[in-house]
Write a protein that holds these residues in place. Structure first.
Motif, PDB file in Angstrom:
ATOM      1  N   THR A 112       0.849  -1.186   0.000  1.00 40.32           N
ATOM      2  CA  THR A 112       0.000   0.000   0.000  1.00 40.32           C
ATOM      3  C   THR A 112       0.890   1.242   0.000  1.00 40.32           C
ATOM      4  OG1 THR A 112      -1.729  -1.155   1.246  1.00 40.32           O
ATOM      5  CG2 THR A 112      -1.815   1.246   1.229  1.00 40.32           C
ATOM      6  N   ILE A 155       1.314   5.274   0.131  1.00 38.39           N
ATOM      7  CA  ILE A 155       0.679   6.533   0.526  1.00 38.39           C
ATOM      8  C   ILE A 155       1.212   7.630  -0.388  1.00 38.39           C
ATOM      9  CG2 ILE A 155       0.377   8.226   2.363  1.00 38.39           C
ATOM     10  CD1 ILE A 155      -1.065   5.581   2.859  1.00 38.39           C
ATOM     11  N   GLU A 163      -2.617  14.438   4.453  1.00 38.44           N
ATOM     12  CA  GLU A 163      -3.386  15.649   4.733  1.00 38.44           C
ATOM     13  C   GLU A 163      -4.073  15.429   6.074  1.00 38.44           C
ATOM     14  OE1 GLU A 163      -6.004  15.675   1.406  1.00 38.44           O
ATOM     15  OE2 GLU A 163      -4.405  16.079  -0.053  1.00 38.44           O
ATOM     16  N   ARG A 215      -5.808  12.730   7.517  1.00 39.84           N
ATOM     17  CA  ARG A 215      -6.057  11.724   6.485  1.00 39.84           C
ATOM     18  C   ARG A 215      -4.773  11.374   5.754  1.00 39.84           C
ATOM     19  NH1 ARG A 215     -10.233  14.212   2.553  1.00 39.84           N
ATOM     20  NH2 ARG A 215      -9.308  12.735   1.606  1.00 39.84           N
ATOM     21  N   LEU A 216      -4.670  10.103   5.378  1.00 43.28           N
ATOM     22  CA  LEU A 216      -3.621   9.629   4.473  1.00 43.28           C
ATOM     23  C   LEU A 216      -4.325   9.062   3.245  1.00 43.28           C
ATOM     24  CD1 LEU A 216      -2.920   8.507   7.621  1.00 43.28           C
ATOM     25  CD2 LEU A 216      -0.718   8.115   6.511  1.00 43.28           C
ATOM     26  N   ILE A 217      -3.805   9.392   2.073  1.00 42.17           N
ATOM     27  CA  ILE A 217      -4.423   8.966   0.826  1.00 42.17           C
ATOM     28  C   ILE A 217      -3.532   7.910   0.186  1.00 42.17           C
ATOM     29  CG2 ILE A 217      -5.453   9.716  -1.332  1.00 42.17           C
ATOM     30  CD1 ILE A 217      -6.541  11.121   1.197  1.00 42.17           C
ATOM     31  N   THR A 218      -4.103   6.757  -0.152  1.00 40.79           N
ATOM     32  CA  THR A 218      -3.337   5.698  -0.794  1.00 40.79           C
ATOM     33  C   THR A 218      -3.328   5.891  -2.301  1.00 40.79           C
ATOM     34  OG1 THR A 218      -5.134   4.124  -1.211  1.00 40.79           O
ATOM     35  CG2 THR A 218      -4.190   4.154   1.019  1.00 40.79           C
ATOM     36  N   GLY A 256      -6.553   5.490  -3.913  1.00 43.46           N
ATOM     37  CA  GLY A 256      -7.600   6.444  -3.604  1.00 43.46           C
ATOM     38  C   GLY A 256      -8.304   6.215  -2.279  1.00 43.46           C
ATOM     39  N   ASP A 257      -7.896   5.201  -1.531  1.00 45.29           N
ATOM     40  CA  ASP A 257      -8.497   4.959  -0.220  1.00 45.29           C
ATOM     41  C   ASP A 257      -8.000   5.999   0.785  1.00 45.29           C
ATOM     42  OD1 ASP A 257      -9.845   2.712  -1.168  1.00 45.29           O
ATOM     43  OD2 ASP A 257      -8.162   1.384  -0.697  1.00 45.29           O
ATOM     44  N   VAL A 258      -8.785   6.191   1.826  1.00 41.59           N
ATOM     45  CA  VAL A 258      -8.453   7.151   2.868  1.00 41.59           C
ATOM     46  C   VAL A 258      -8.279   6.415   4.197  1.00 41.59           C
ATOM     47  CG1 VAL A 258      -9.237   9.159   4.177  1.00 41.59           C
ATOM     48  CG2 VAL A 258      -9.660   9.035   1.720  1.00 41.59           C
ATOM     49  N   GLU A 264      -7.608   7.321   8.268  1.00 40.85           N
ATOM     50  CA  GLU A 264      -7.669   8.450   9.189  1.00 40.85           C
ATOM     51  C   GLU A 264      -6.963   8.109  10.498  1.00 40.85           C
ATOM     52  OE1 GLU A 264     -11.241  10.723   9.636  1.00 40.85           O
ATOM     53  OE2 GLU A 264     -12.149   9.759   7.881  1.00 40.85           O
TER      54      GLU A 264
END
Length: 376
Positions: A167, A169, A173, A176-179, A182-184, A186
């Motif tokens: 996975t 990253i 933000e 939040r971390l964005i993969t 597109g998954d989030v 928290e």
């Protein structure tokens, strides 16, 4: 689910942060782009080194990390294969460095040995290579390629740490971390342990530290006959490179002598470390070359310089090379580690001197105390 802590990077530094947080009862997730730890954390000696680390926080955190290793090895099913360090020196200039080191607080528990005492403790030592010897009881040695997966398993099974492998990253933000998919994810707090990958997360902040990469070459040797080493072995070159020794004023004559008499080794950043695995084979290294993108090729000439020093120190005729590999780690010109704070909830943590296995657990405790407050 919202985690208390999300860690990017499952090398030893990421695991150190996960352990410190999990011991406080925090809900922790560790995210890594690979299927398992595959970088510097599994390509090293597994030598948790205290003696010789730079004075100040590096030495202090190494001592704390060694203690944490000692606390978890039994629960993790990790064998401690060697304890202590034997630094065998043959150059007359080394004597003053050893004596000066023993006068510092870092020399506590260490002692100077005669050549006969050193050779009795490590029978494979050449007497002429151990005219002066420093013994430290503080170190322990594990097999990194086995120990790191077992620490990972301990965290998952005993402490409930979640691991998300394969996975990547691509953005942080907080919270939040964005993969890449597109998954989030928290989390209340985020720690980024990028190793020597500087261009994906916070590249501009990392660039401000002048980080680059260090490439090293290592080998595995098999002695022709059993040659047990109770402790790891180093030589004069270590006195000229490890800052706990090399920063002492008494080291200046030794460094000049090494530059003159062992110029090729010094130019290639070579110092000798020999550790032993459970099967009797020896992990030997290493060299240091620096570049933004090091080439992937191992130099036979560099390997031979390492082997020349090995043969000068240890009398093991008929030894054969069974493995060779290259490692890389983050490096910076003016610091051994960095902790950057993009926000109150985010930390970027990098060890920039190749001592992550020796200091990572201590750094993890420090960062978690910074994020969540001191232990009450």
């Amino acid at each position: 689910m919202v985690y208390d802590l999300a860690i990017v990077g499952a090398g030893i530094l990421g695991l150190g942060h996960a352990l410190a947080a999990a011991r406080r009862g925090k809900r922790v997730v560790v995210i890594d782009r690979d299927a398992q730890a595959n970088g510097a954390s599994v390509r090293n000696f597994g030598f948790v080194t205290v003696t010789g680390q730079g004075a100040g926080d590096c030495w202090t955190l190494a001592r704390r990390s060694r203690d944490i290793w000692a606390e978890i090895v039994a629960d993790a099913g990790i064998d401690v294969l060697q304890r202590g360090l034997m630094l065998a020196a043959r150059l007359p200039e080394s004597e003053a460095v050893i004596d000066a080191f023993l006068r510092t607080e870092m020399g506590e528990g260490c002692r100077r040995l005669t050549s006969a005492q050193a050779c009795e403790a490590v029978p494979a030592l050449r007497p002429e290579a151990a005219r002066f010897a420093l013994h430290s009881p503080h170190e322990l040695r594990v097999e990194s390629r086995h120990a790191i997966p077992r620490v990972t398993a301990l965290l998952a099974e005993r402490h409930g740490v979640e691991f998300r492998w394969n996975t990547s990253i691509v953005a942080v933000e907080a919270p939040r971390l964005i993969t890449a998919g597109g998954d989030v994810i928290e989390a209340e707090a985020i720690v980024v342990c990028p190793g020597d990958e500087f261009t994906t997360l916070f590249p501009e902040r990392l660039a401000a530290y002048g980080v680059t990469r260090c490439k090293l070459q290592m080998l595995r040797l098999r002695p022709a006959a059993p040659a047990p080493l109770a402790s790891a072995v180093m030589s004069d070159l270590g006195l000229g490179r490890y800052l706990g020794y090399a920063d002492l004023p008494e080291a200046e004559p030794l460094k000049r002598r090494l530059d003159a008499d062992m110029a090729a080794q010094r130019e290639n950043g070579i110092h000798l470390i020999v550790t032993q695995s459970a099967d009797g084979s020896l992990v030997v290294g290493d060299s240091h070359h620096y570049a933004t993108t090091p080439d992937p090729f191992a130099s036979e000439a560099v390997d031979q310089l390492i082997l020349d020093e090995f043969d000068a120190v240890l009398d093991l005729p008929g030894r054969t090379v069974t493995e060779r590999w290259i490692g890389t780690y983050a490096s910076a010109p003016d610091r051994w580690r960095l902790t950057d704070r993009p926000s109150d909830a985010v930390r970027i943590v990098v060890v920039t001197a190749g001592c992550g296995a020796s200091t990572g657990f201590g750094i993890g405790e420090e960062t978690i105390a910074d994020l969540f407050g001191p232990v009450s």
